[in-house]
Design a protein around this motif. Structure first.
Motif, PDB file in Angstrom:
ATOM      1  N   GLY A 107       0.854  -1.154  -0.023  1.00  0.00           N
ATOM      2  CA  GLY A 107      -0.052  -0.028  -0.002  1.00  0.00           C
ATOM      3  C   GLY A 107       0.866   1.402   0.164  1.00  0.00           C
ATOM      4  O   GLY A 107       0.681   2.379  -0.726  1.00  0.00           O
ATOM      5  N   LEU A 108       1.843   1.240   0.746  1.00  0.00           N
ATOM      6  CA  LEU A 108       2.808   2.314   1.044  1.00  0.00           C
ATOM      7  C   LEU A 108       3.587   2.652  -0.401  1.00  0.00           C
ATOM      8  O   LEU A 108       3.673   3.880  -0.905  1.00  0.00           O
ATOM      9  CB  LEU A 108       3.706   2.010   1.867  1.00  0.00           C
ATOM     10  N   ALA A 109       4.012   1.564  -0.999  1.00  0.00           N
ATOM     11  CA  ALA A 109       4.741   1.701  -2.286  1.00  0.00           C
ATOM     12  C   ALA A 109       3.861   2.219  -3.270  1.00  0.00           C
ATOM     13  O   ALA A 109       4.248   3.080  -4.075  1.00  0.00           O
ATOM     14  CB  ALA A 109       5.270   0.216  -2.546  1.00  0.00           C
ATOM     15  N   GLY A 110       2.484   1.664  -3.289  1.00  0.00           N
ATOM     16  CA  GLY A 110       1.802   2.194  -4.305  1.00  0.00           C
ATOM     17  C   GLY A 110       1.323   3.600  -4.323  1.00  0.00           C
ATOM     18  O   GLY A 110       1.361   4.591  -4.985  1.00  0.00           O
ATOM     19  N   ALA A 111       1.243   4.115  -2.932  1.00  0.00           N
ATOM     20  CA  ALA A 111       0.902   5.607  -2.533  1.00  0.00           C
ATOM     21  C   ALA A 111       2.240   6.523  -3.037  1.00  0.00           C
ATOM     22  O   ALA A 111       2.080   7.257  -3.785  1.00  0.00           O
ATOM     23  CB  ALA A 111       0.428   5.816  -1.375  1.00  0.00           C
ATOM     24  N   VAL A 112       3.287   6.097  -2.720  1.00  0.00           N
ATOM     25  CA  VAL A 112       4.893   6.905  -3.038  1.00  0.00           C
ATOM     26  C   VAL A 112       4.634   6.839  -4.609  1.00  0.00           C
ATOM     27  O   VAL A 112       4.975   7.973  -5.192  1.00  0.00           O
ATOM     28  CB  VAL A 112       5.915   6.055  -2.146  1.00  0.00           C
ATOM     29  N   CYS A 113       4.649   5.807  -5.272  1.00  0.00           N
ATOM     30  CA  CYS A 113       4.631   5.493  -6.785  1.00  0.00           C
ATOM     31  C   CYS A 113       3.675   6.496  -7.327  1.00  0.00           C
ATOM     32  O   CYS A 113       3.806   7.212  -8.483  1.00  0.00           O
ATOM     33  CB  CYS A 113       4.362   4.151  -7.290  1.00  0.00           C
ATOM     34  N   ILE A 114       2.475   6.684  -6.734  1.00  0.00           N
ATOM     35  CA  ILE A 114       1.327   7.614  -7.258  1.00  0.00           C
ATOM     36  C   ILE A 114       1.862   8.814  -7.233  1.00  0.00           C
ATOM     37  O   ILE A 114       1.798   9.772  -8.322  1.00  0.00           O
ATOM     38  CB  ILE A 114       0.140   7.447  -6.841  1.00  0.00           C
ATOM     39  N   VAL A 115       2.235   9.538  -6.109  1.00  0.00           N
ATOM     40  CA  VAL A 115       2.796  10.655  -5.959  1.00  0.00           C
ATOM     41  C   VAL A 115       4.059  10.976  -6.721  1.00  0.00           C
ATOM     42  O   VAL A 115       4.176  12.173  -7.525  1.00  0.00           O
ATOM     43  CB  VAL A 115       3.188  10.914  -4.488  1.00  0.00           C
ATOM     44  N   ALA A 116       5.210  10.099  -6.958  1.00  0.00           N
ATOM     45  CA  ALA A 116       6.181  10.274  -7.851  1.00  0.00           C
ATOM     46  C   ALA A 116       5.650  10.377  -9.217  1.00  0.00           C
ATOM     47  O   ALA A 116       6.414  11.301 -10.075  1.00  0.00           O
ATOM     48  CB  ALA A 116       7.119   9.073  -7.455  1.00  0.00           C
ATOM     49  N   ALA A 117       4.667   9.585  -9.789  1.00  0.00           N
ATOM     50  CA  ALA A 117       4.455   9.597 -11.220  1.00  0.00           C
ATOM     51  C   ALA A 117       3.654  11.003 -11.580  1.00  0.00           C
ATOM     52  O   ALA A 117       3.961  11.443 -12.510  1.00  0.00           O
ATOM     53  CB  ALA A 117       3.567   8.405 -11.428  1.00  0.00           C
ATOM     54  N   THR A 118       2.892  11.349 -10.425  1.00  0.00           N
ATOM     55  CA  THR A 118       2.177  12.808 -10.748  1.00  0.00           C
ATOM     56  C   THR A 118       3.102  13.765 -10.777  1.00  0.00           C
ATOM     57  O   THR A 118       3.180  14.652 -11.461  1.00  0.00           O
ATOM     58  CB  THR A 118       1.207  12.740  -9.843  1.00  0.00           C
ATOM     59  N   LEU A 119       4.072  13.776  -9.809  1.00  0.00           N
ATOM     60  CA  LEU A 119       5.292  14.836  -9.852  1.00  0.00           C
ATOM     61  C   LEU A 119       5.887  14.779 -10.947  1.00  0.00           C
ATOM     62  O   LEU A 119       6.296  15.944 -11.900  1.00  0.00           O
ATOM     63  CB  LEU A 119       6.201  14.506  -8.718  1.00  0.00           C
ATOM     64  N   TRP A 120       6.510  13.469 -11.428  1.00  0.00           N
ATOM     65  CA  TRP A 120       7.400  13.546 -12.735  1.00  0.00           C
ATOM     66  C   TRP A 120       6.515  13.913 -14.022  1.00  0.00           C
ATOM     67  O   TRP A 120       7.119  14.822 -14.746  1.00  0.00           O
ATOM     68  CB  TRP A 120       7.833  11.903 -12.996  1.00  0.00           C
ATOM     69  N   HIS A 121       5.190  13.764 -13.832  1.00  0.00           N
ATOM     70  CA  HIS A 121       4.650  14.261 -15.158  1.00  0.00           C
ATOM     71  C   HIS A 121       4.429  15.752 -15.133  1.00  0.00           C
ATOM     72  O   HIS A 121       4.581  16.534 -16.177  1.00  0.00           O
ATOM     73  CB  HIS A 121       3.173  13.585 -15.181  1.00  0.00           C
ATOM     74  N   SER A 122       4.049  16.140 -13.894  1.00  0.00           N
ATOM     75  CA  SER A 122       4.053  17.893 -13.697  1.00  0.00           C
ATOM     76  C   SER A 122       5.053  18.842 -13.987  1.00  0.00           C
ATOM     77  O   SER A 122       4.917  19.580 -14.600  1.00  0.00           O
ATOM     78  CB  SER A 122       3.253  17.838 -12.387  1.00  0.00           C
ATOM     79  N   TRP A 123       6.281  17.892 -13.690  1.00  0.00           N
ATOM     80  CA  TRP A 123       7.619  18.911 -13.999  1.00  0.00           C
ATOM     81  C   TRP A 123       8.207  18.508 -15.223  1.00  0.00           C
ATOM     82  O   TRP A 123       9.254  18.963 -15.563  1.00  0.00           O
ATOM     83  CB  TRP A 123       8.507  18.648 -12.602  1.00  0.00           C
ATOM     84  N   GLY A 124       7.865  17.492 -15.827  1.00  0.00           N
ATOM     85  CA  GLY A 124       8.370  17.136 -17.159  1.00  0.00           C
ATOM     86  C   GLY A 124       8.168  17.636 -18.338  1.00  0.00           C
ATOM     87  O   GLY A 124       7.242  18.548 -18.310  1.00  0.00           O
TER      88      GLY A 124
END
Length: 663
Positions: free
Chosen positions: A629-646
């Motif tokens: 669950g924690l890995a899923g939540a962290v990856c969601i945040v990371a993917a969103t940030l990656w897309h937002s700043w990419g």
């Protein structure tokens, strides 16, 4: 490491669940193998899975809804069969704990993943075309919305083979859904699946509302929008207002179950009735979130196939927004029996009757649109006419239930089940099928087979009346809902009639599948080369079928309602408002040398990536696999940030491609 997950989670001792799971696994494996054998993965990934085109996302929503319709209908058939058999000393074939899961799954699937998904799909496909926009306001967010809905679907269906589903009914009322009475994982599956899908729905509501408010083409004021856009606007405003209530309510129930809070328990100051108030503060607007777009579909269909503009356009728009506002003032009629005072019950009863007034306005407007028109009884029109009779019955029984003394008599009975299905099937599903047949040629460039479409309609209409009219009588005779067995054998003949109706509806579903297969095989015979197979009135019919990815080469100038009708026949707007020009409506402006290209957003994998990690998050939380669950939540945040700043990827479409694409 695997939390509560063990081999015991698999339904090895339940032959029905095991067979169902094996069949689903076989179908999925066959589809994956076929796609692999045909080497279509690159095409699917590029053109569909990562697409941010609103039309393709709309089609995927509708496809998902049709698949889930099959799943939900299997549950319905099992329930009807069980009740037809389990009379007197007979116990039927479904044990109580399995039956409870089935009626919970049926309601959840049909409301959240069939009716809701179908309507969002239609709005996604149609709204930008009708308002003259190239896409929705936030195309990538649109993809994310769809894939989060798909993630909710996947997580809920995992409960079929890993664990179990809720046994509490489709609204998981506490205290039954609290940990003390439902310690298994079924309620957790329900809560996490709907939380994830609900976020997707909320994002979709924000996106479509912004699109309608900010992206209408030149000249398309509010008084010139097609009625479907008005109903879509009202529906999405309701989504924005109501779905946060649902999310907050489920969050509180999750806190109760995971961290020992007491929002809805019977101890420590908790109050289960607070949950009931909150869930219906979302739940009754939800009915209008579903039915309002269907009203819009019927308005477009009746106007088009009558050859007339919609009668009483202004009153239709006003009635739509009146329903939108009044829908938040009637939630308590779902639980008159909770013990509120007569004044409180009386207020909500009166408000419920008042909301029937704008609905009645719409019925009369549709009738007056038909009056004097050159009516064509094509398949979409049949669905619209079938809706009008069926929905009036559902509406009248709704007004009856708004009278508190009557509600006390039939509360929690099959009468209520019959009324609810009268509204949802007769209103929402009939509207979905009308829209499906109406806009299918626009999406794929060929019309659906007319004969099989008529067979589908008649099976659904006859089957509906056979299946649900007996439930009104059974409810008045005292039959309650959610029962797995009954002792009074005098109810059995009506239960058998209801089962026969379910089989007729099954024939309708088979006809739907055949209609699609026959239409695809004979698509060259039913090819629509005009882009306007129904002699339509609004802008979506002004472009080729299927439309190019960019919709319009140039923004259209609108000078009145029914913009394409006026454009097509080269005359003044048939219905003018105060700001109408005396000049004929103008066709799309020709391309100029200056218009060398347009820019489109590139496909994005963000949606499917977020959906994958959302499933990981939900599955981990359901089974208390905290690291997952924690890995899923962290990856969601990371993917969103990656897309937002990419970097932002775009596609430049040159002018020659625009000219080749038409419109």
């Amino acid at each position: 490491m695997l939390g509560k997950l063990s081999w015991a989670a698999l339904p090895l001792g339940q032959p029905i669940a095991l067979a169902a799971g094996a069949m689903v696994a076989l179908v999925i494996a066959s589809v994956l193998a076929l796609v692999t054998w045909k080497r279509r993965w690159p095409f699917l990934w590029r053109e569909w899975i990562t697409s941010v085109d609103h039309k393709r996302i709309g089609v995927m929503y509708i496809l998902l809804a049709l698949v889930m319709l099959l799943r939900g209908f299997v549950d319905a058939m099992m329930m009807r069969s069980q009740l037809a058999l389990a009379a007197g000393g007979a116990q039927g074939f479904l044990p109580p704990e399995h039956y409870n899961q089935i009626f919970s799954a049926h309601g959840t699937i049909m409301i959240f993943f069939v009716a809701m998904t179908f309507m969002v799909g239609l709005m996604n496909f149609v709204v930008p075309l009708q308002i003259g926009a190239r896409d929705v306001a936030f195309p990538v967010l649109n993809s994310v919305s769809f894939w989060l809905t798909a993630a909710g679907v996947l997580l809920m269906n995992l409960s079929l083979v890993v664990g179990e589903f809720a046994r509490t009914g489709w609204l998981v009322y506490p205290p039954l859904s609290e940990l003390a009475f439902s310690p298994q994982v079924g309620v957790d599956y329900y809560l996490w699946a709907l939380q994830i899908a609900g976020v997707g729905t909320l994002l979709s509501g924000i996106n479509l509302t912004t699109t309608i408010l900010k992206m209408r083409t030149r000249g398309m004021g509010y008084s010139r929008m097609p009625i479907f856009c008005w109903t879509a606007l009202a529906s999405n405003l309701l989504i924005i207002a109501a779905f946060p209530i649902l999310t907050a309510t489920f969050s509180m129930l999750l806190l109760d179950r995971y961290l020992g809070f007491h929002f809805f328990t019977n101890e420590m100051g908790g109050n289960a009735m607070m949950y009931v108030n909150l869930i219906w503060a979302w739940g009754h607007p939800e009915v209008y979130i579903l039915i309002l777009p269907a009203f819009g579909v019927f308005s477009e269909v009746i106007s088009t196939f009558s050859g007339k503009p919609i009668f009483g356009y202004r009153s239709m728009a006003i009635a739509t927004m009146a329903i939108c506002m009044l829908s938040f003032t009637v939630w308590l009629h779902h639980f008159f029996t909770m013990g509120a005072s007569a004044d409180v019950n009386g207020f909500f009863g009166v408000m419920t009757m008042i909301i029937a007034v704008p609905t009645g306005v719409k019925i009369f407007n549709w009738l007056f649109t038909l009056y004097g028109g050159e009516v064509r009884f094509s398949v979409p029109m049949l669905w619209a006419l079938g809706f009008m009779g069926t929905f009036v019955i559902g509406g009248m029984t709704g007004v009856l239930l708004a009278i508190p003394p009557v509600d006390f008599m039939v509360h929690n009975s099959l009468f209520l089940v019959a009324h609810f299905h009268n509204v949802i099937i007769g209103g929402v599903l009939f509207g979905a099928f009308a829209g499906y047949n109406f806009w299918f040629p626009k999406a794929f460039g060929f019309t659906l087979h007319e004969g099989w479409g008529r067979a589908t309609f008649w099976c659904w209409l006859v089957g509906f009346y056979l299946a649900f009219m007996p439930l009104y009588l059974l409810g008045l005779m005292g039959a309650t809902r959610r029962m797995q067995h009954y002792a009074d054998t005098t109810w059995q003949p009506l239960m058998l009639v209801a089962l026969a109706g379910a089989f007729v509806i099954l024939l309708g579903i088979v006809c739907t599948v055949i209609q699609l297969v026959v239409s695809i095989r004979g698509r060259n015979e039913h090819r629509d080369t005009s882009g306007d197979p129904w002699n339509g009135r609004s802008l979506e019919w002004s472009m080729p079928s299927p439309p190019p990815a960019w919709n319009f080469n140039a923004l259209v100038q609108v000078r009145g309602r029914d913009a394409f009708w006026d454009m097509k026949y080269g005359r003044n707007p048939e219905v003018q408002d105060a700001s109408s020009s005396s000049e004929p409506a103008a066709p799309p402006a020709p391309l100029t040398d200056a218009a060398t290209h347009i820019t489109l957003p590139a496909p994005s994998a963000l949606g499917v990536v977020l959906a994958f990690f959302a499933v990981c998050l939900g599955f981990g939380m359901v089974w208390h696999i905290w690291w997952l669950g924690l890995a899923g939540a962290v990856c969601i945040v990371a993917a969103t940030l990656w897309h937002s700043w990419g970097p932002t990827a775009e596609i430049r479409v040159p002018a020659r491609a625009l000219k080749a694409g038409g419109a």
